[in-house]
Design a protein around this motif. Structure first.
Motif, PDB file in Angstrom:
ATOM      1  N   ASP A  19       0.829  -1.212   0.000  1.00 53.40           N
ATOM      2  CA  ASP A  19       0.000   0.000   0.000  1.00 53.40           C
ATOM      3  C   ASP A  19       0.866   1.265   0.000  1.00 53.40           C
ATOM      4  OD1 ASP A  19      -2.168  -1.665   0.053  1.00 53.40           O
ATOM      5  OD2 ASP A  19      -2.616  -1.368   2.180  1.00 53.40           O
ATOM      6  N   THR A  20       1.985   1.216   0.714  1.00 46.91           N
ATOM      7  CA  THR A  20       2.903   2.362   0.724  1.00 46.91           C
ATOM      8  C   THR A  20       3.386   2.680  -0.686  1.00 46.91           C
ATOM      9  OG1 THR A  20       3.651   1.991   2.989  1.00 46.91           O
ATOM     10  CG2 THR A  20       5.159   3.171   1.524  1.00 46.91           C
ATOM     11  N   TYR A  21       3.782   1.650  -1.432  1.00 40.38           N
ATOM     12  CA  TYR A  21       4.321   1.904  -2.769  1.00 40.38           C
ATOM     13  C   TYR A  21       3.223   2.249  -3.774  1.00 40.38           C
ATOM     14  CZ  TYR A  21       9.080   1.316  -1.530  1.00 40.38           C
ATOM     15  OH  TYR A  21      10.310   1.543  -0.981  1.00 40.38           O
ATOM     16  N   ASP A  22       2.020   1.753  -3.562  1.00 42.51           N
ATOM     17  CA  ASP A  22       0.912   2.233  -4.390  1.00 42.51           C
ATOM     18  C   ASP A  22       0.716   3.734  -4.193  1.00 42.51           C
ATOM     19  OD1 ASP A  22       0.240  -0.119  -5.666  1.00 42.51           O
ATOM     20  OD2 ASP A  22      -1.322  -0.666  -4.221  1.00 42.51           O
ATOM     21  N   ARG A  23       0.887   4.178  -2.969  1.00 38.35           N
ATOM     22  CA  ARG A  23       0.659   5.582  -2.628  1.00 38.35           C
ATOM     23  C   ARG A  23       1.698   6.504  -3.258  1.00 38.35           C
ATOM     24  NH1 ARG A  23       0.289   7.587   3.680  1.00 38.35           N
ATOM     25  NH2 ARG A  23      -0.272   9.771   3.292  1.00 38.35           N
ATOM     26  N   ILE A  24       2.944   6.065  -3.335  1.00 34.52           N
ATOM     27  CA  ILE A  24       4.015   6.936  -3.828  1.00 34.52           C
ATOM     28  C   ILE A  24       4.481   6.567  -5.229  1.00 34.52           C
ATOM     29  CG2 ILE A  24       4.815   7.289  -1.448  1.00 34.52           C
ATOM     30  CD1 ILE A  24       7.227   5.496  -2.092  1.00 34.52           C
ATOM     31  N   ALA A  25       3.786   5.646  -5.890  1.00 30.71           N
ATOM     32  CA  ALA A  25       4.294   5.006  -7.109  1.00 30.71           C
ATOM     33  C   ALA A  25       4.769   5.983  -8.176  1.00 30.71           C
ATOM     34  CB  ALA A  25       3.223   4.075  -7.686  1.00 30.71           C
ATOM     35  N   SER A  26       3.941   6.916  -8.570  1.00 32.06           N
ATOM     36  CA  SER A  26       4.294   7.795  -9.685  1.00 32.06           C
ATOM     37  C   SER A  26       5.526   8.637  -9.379  1.00 32.06           C
ATOM     38  CB  SER A  26       3.113   8.703 -10.039  1.00 32.06           C
ATOM     39  OG  SER A  26       2.025   7.955 -10.522  1.00 32.06           O
ATOM     40  N   HIS A  27       5.546   9.240  -8.200  1.00 28.28           N
ATOM     41  CA  HIS A  27       6.685  10.079  -7.847  1.00 28.28           C
ATOM     42  C   HIS A  27       7.942   9.244  -7.663  1.00 28.28           C
ATOM     43  CE1 HIS A  27       9.028  12.818  -5.014  1.00 28.28           C
ATOM     44  NE2 HIS A  27       8.963  13.467  -6.150  1.00 28.28           N
ATOM     45  N   PHE A  28       7.812   8.097  -7.011  1.00 26.91           N
ATOM     46  CA  PHE A  28       8.951   7.211  -6.811  1.00 26.91           C
ATOM     47  C   PHE A  28       9.550   6.788  -8.155  1.00 26.91           C
ATOM     48  CE2 PHE A  28      10.755   2.951  -6.297  1.00 26.91           C
ATOM     49  CZ  PHE A  28      11.649   3.158  -5.245  1.00 26.91           C
ATOM     50  N   ALA A  29       8.704   6.358  -9.077  1.00 26.84           N
ATOM     51  CA  ALA A  29       9.191   5.897 -10.379  1.00 26.84           C
ATOM     52  C   ALA A  29       9.899   6.998 -11.147  1.00 26.84           C
ATOM     53  CB  ALA A  29       8.024   5.341 -11.195  1.00 26.84           C
ATOM     54  N   SER A  30       9.442   8.239 -10.980  1.00 29.11           N
ATOM     55  CA  SER A  30      10.049   9.355 -11.712  1.00 29.11           C
ATOM     56  C   SER A  30      11.484   9.616 -11.275  1.00 29.11           C
ATOM     57  CB  SER A  30       9.212  10.626 -11.531  1.00 29.11           C
ATOM     58  OG  SER A  30       9.332  11.140 -10.206  1.00 29.11           O
ATOM     59  N   THR A  31      11.876   9.110 -10.120  1.00 26.93           N
ATOM     60  CA  THR A  31      13.240   9.295  -9.618  1.00 26.93           C
ATOM     61  C   THR A  31      14.129   8.090  -9.896  1.00 26.93           C
ATOM     62  OG1 THR A  31      12.815   8.366  -7.407  1.00 26.93           O
ATOM     63  CG2 THR A  31      12.300  10.701  -7.740  1.00 26.93           C
ATOM     64  N   ARG A  32      13.594   7.104 -10.589  1.00 25.52           N
ATOM     65  CA  ARG A  32      14.336   5.871 -10.861  1.00 25.52           C
ATOM     66  C   ARG A  32      14.489   5.704 -12.368  1.00 25.52           C
ATOM     67  NH1 ARG A  32      14.632   6.820  -6.132  1.00 25.52           N
ATOM     68  NH2 ARG A  32      14.724   5.305  -4.433  1.00 25.52           N
ATOM     69  N   GLU A  33      15.276   6.599 -12.959  1.00 28.22           N
ATOM     70  CA  GLU A  33      15.388   6.638 -14.412  1.00 28.22           C
ATOM     71  C   GLU A  33      16.370   5.608 -14.960  1.00 28.22           C
ATOM     72  OE1 GLU A  33      14.962   7.774 -18.386  1.00 28.22           O
ATOM     73  OE2 GLU A  33      13.706   8.117 -16.637  1.00 28.22           O
ATOM     74  N   TYR A  34      17.501   5.453 -14.282  1.00 25.13           N
ATOM     75  CA  TYR A  34      18.600   4.689 -14.871  1.00 25.13           C
ATOM     76  C   TYR A  34      18.830   3.356 -14.163  1.00 25.13           C
ATOM     77  CZ  TYR A  34      19.478   9.246 -16.921  1.00 25.13           C
ATOM     78  OH  TYR A  34      19.332  10.434 -17.586  1.00 25.13           O
ATOM     79  N   ALA A  35      19.296   2.390 -14.925  1.00 19.27           N
ATOM     80  CA  ALA A  35      19.640   1.084 -14.364  1.00 19.27           C
ATOM     81  C   ALA A  35      20.886   1.192 -13.495  1.00 19.27           C
ATOM     82  CB  ALA A  35      19.875   0.082 -15.493  1.00 19.27           C
ATOM     83  N   TRP A  36      20.970   0.353 -12.488  1.00 19.48           N
ATOM     84  CA  TRP A  36      22.174   0.298 -11.675  1.00 19.48           C
ATOM     85  C   TRP A  36      23.322  -0.310 -12.479  1.00 19.48           C
ATOM     86  CZ3 TRP A  36      20.699  -1.870  -6.156  1.00 19.48           C
ATOM     87  CH2 TRP A  36      19.899  -0.925  -5.515  1.00 19.48           C
ATOM     88  N   PRO A  37      24.543   0.228 -12.333  1.00 26.92           N
ATOM     89  CA  PRO A  37      25.681  -0.348 -13.062  1.00 26.92           C
ATOM     90  C   PRO A  37      25.950  -1.797 -12.686  1.00 26.92           C
ATOM     91  CG  PRO A  37      26.407   1.331 -11.480  1.00 26.92           C
ATOM     92  CD  PRO A  37      24.927   1.441 -11.572  1.00 26.92           C
ATOM     93  N   GLU A  38      25.656  -2.179 -11.447  1.00 29.10           N
ATOM     94  CA  GLU A  38      25.856  -3.577 -11.040  1.00 29.10           C
ATOM     95  C   GLU A  38      24.924  -4.510 -11.806  1.00 29.10           C
ATOM     96  OE1 GLU A  38      27.084  -0.953  -7.601  1.00 29.10           O
ATOM     97  OE2 GLU A  38      25.355  -1.042  -8.955  1.00 29.10           O
ATOM     98  N   VAL A  39      23.713  -4.030 -12.102  1.00 33.01           N
ATOM     99  CA  VAL A  39      22.782  -4.824 -12.893  1.00 33.01           C
ATOM    100  C   VAL A  39      23.266  -4.929 -14.331  1.00 33.01           C
ATOM    101  CG1 VAL A  39      20.431  -4.920 -13.823  1.00 33.01           C
ATOM    102  CG2 VAL A  39      20.816  -4.289 -11.425  1.00 33.01           C
ATOM    103  N   GLU A  40      23.703  -3.815 -14.891  1.00 37.94           N
ATOM    104  CA  GLU A  40      24.210  -3.837 -16.264  1.00 37.94           C
ATOM    105  C   GLU A  40      25.403  -4.779 -16.388  1.00 37.94           C
ATOM    106  OE1 GLU A  40      23.052   0.576 -17.927  1.00 37.94           O
ATOM    107  OE2 GLU A  40      24.794   0.416 -16.598  1.00 37.94           O
ATOM    108  N   SER A  41      26.295  -4.765 -15.396  1.00 31.01           N
ATOM    109  CA  SER A  41      27.451  -5.657 -15.417  1.00 31.01           C
ATOM    110  C   SER A  41      27.027  -7.117 -15.333  1.00 31.01           C
ATOM    111  CB  SER A  41      28.395  -5.310 -14.262  1.00 31.01           C
ATOM    112  OG  SER A  41      29.479  -6.197 -14.217  1.00 31.01           O
ATOM    113  N   PHE A  42      26.071  -7.411 -14.451  1.00 28.66           N
ATOM    114  CA  PHE A  42      25.569  -8.778 -14.300  1.00 28.66           C
ATOM    115  C   PHE A  42      24.953  -9.272 -15.611  1.00 28.66           C
ATOM    116  CE2 PHE A  42      21.698 -11.299 -13.583  1.00 28.66           C
ATOM    117  CZ  PHE A  42      22.247 -12.447 -13.027  1.00 28.66           C
ATOM    118  N   VAL A  43      24.108  -8.456 -16.215  1.00 30.58           N
ATOM    119  CA  VAL A  43      23.453  -8.865 -17.462  1.00 30.58           C
ATOM    120  C   VAL A  43      24.479  -9.039 -18.571  1.00 30.58           C
ATOM    121  CG1 VAL A  43      21.822  -8.131 -19.257  1.00 30.58           C
ATOM    122  CG2 VAL A  43      21.247  -7.844 -16.836  1.00 30.58           C
TER     123      VAL A  43
END
Length: 239
Positions: A19-43
């Motif tokens: 419920d917390t993340y439903d409440r903040i979803a749009s604003h939270f997502a707008s601050t998460r633009e880029y992939a983490w470099p650790e994820v890019e390295s893993f992939v």
């Protein structure tokens, strides 16, 4: 084994996080633009696992999983940087899934989105070749749920599959504690309203212990930018 009272309390706490993340979803997502470099390295390192059994006419489709996908920034990496035939994004928050759907539409990549709890995945056993499970484990509010989610990841990963698991750690310079602990971190919405988000801050030994007691096989793990990261393999016992 947890009794029914413990399981009911666990489900209630997990619903509160959702419920917390439903409440903040749009604003939270707008601050998460880029992939983490650790994820890019893993992939980049493990994305070529999609050629398994390529000579077999009965080869099963290759599947990537972004567990705790949020706005699908890491599902986008799986789609762009591998030859996986399908990508699945799972998140407990319907609001966050909507931001992921919008991102996929705007950036023209395919992802199948499922609303589900990380501790109860609606996926077949041995279905996933490559998975990313980052910045999500530490939001599960009980150890029962965290351990169940790791076992679920082991169940859905093929034995030769690989996954990247991460959690926030006491190694981060914002924390003085040396042992794992529960806390809340405020999220400030436009207009100044604050919303508390649950975190379990792992100490590194605890993170390794939870992985070792799960059905996953640890391939390697490290500390990076205040987070614990582990590359894990699926369980042969899930077959």
């Amino acid at each position: 084994m947890a009794d029914e009272h413990d399981r009911a309390a666990d489900r209630s706490k997990r619903a509160a996080v959702r419920d917390t993340y439903d409440r903040i979803a749009s604003h939270f997502a707008s601050t998460r633009e880029y992939a983490w470099p650790e994820v890019e390295s893993f992939v980049h390192t493990h994305g070529d696992r999609t050629d398994r059994d390529a000579s077999s006419p009965r080869r099963e489709p290759t599947v990537g999983l972004d567990l705790g996908c949020g706005n699908c920034r890491h599902a986008e990496v799986l789609a762009a940087e591998t030859d996986l035939e399908s990508i699945v994004g799972v998140d407990a928050s319907r609001g966050l899934l909507e931001t992921g759907r919008e991102r996929a539409r705007e950036r023209e990549f395919d992802v199948a989105l499922l609303q589900a709890d990380a501790a109860e995945l609606p996926l077949a056993t041995d279905a996933v070749d490559l998975a990313v499970y980052v910045a999500t484990l530490h939001h599960l509010p009980t150890r029962l749920a965290r351990r169940a989610s790791l076992d679920e990841l082991a169940r859905v990963l093929r034995p030769d599959g690989r996954a990247l698991v991460s959690a926030w750690s006491t190694a981060h310079n914002r924390f003085d504690e040396t042992e794992g602990f529960d806390t809340t971190v405020e999220w400030t919405l436009p207009g100044g309203e604050t919303v508390d988000r649950f975190y379990h801050i792992y100490d590194p030994d605890e993170f390794e212990a939870d992985l070792e007691t799960s059905a996953l096989k640890i391939c390697e793990w490290e500390l990076s930018s205040g987070n614990c990261y582990a590359t894990v393999a699926g369980s042969v016992d899930s077959v």
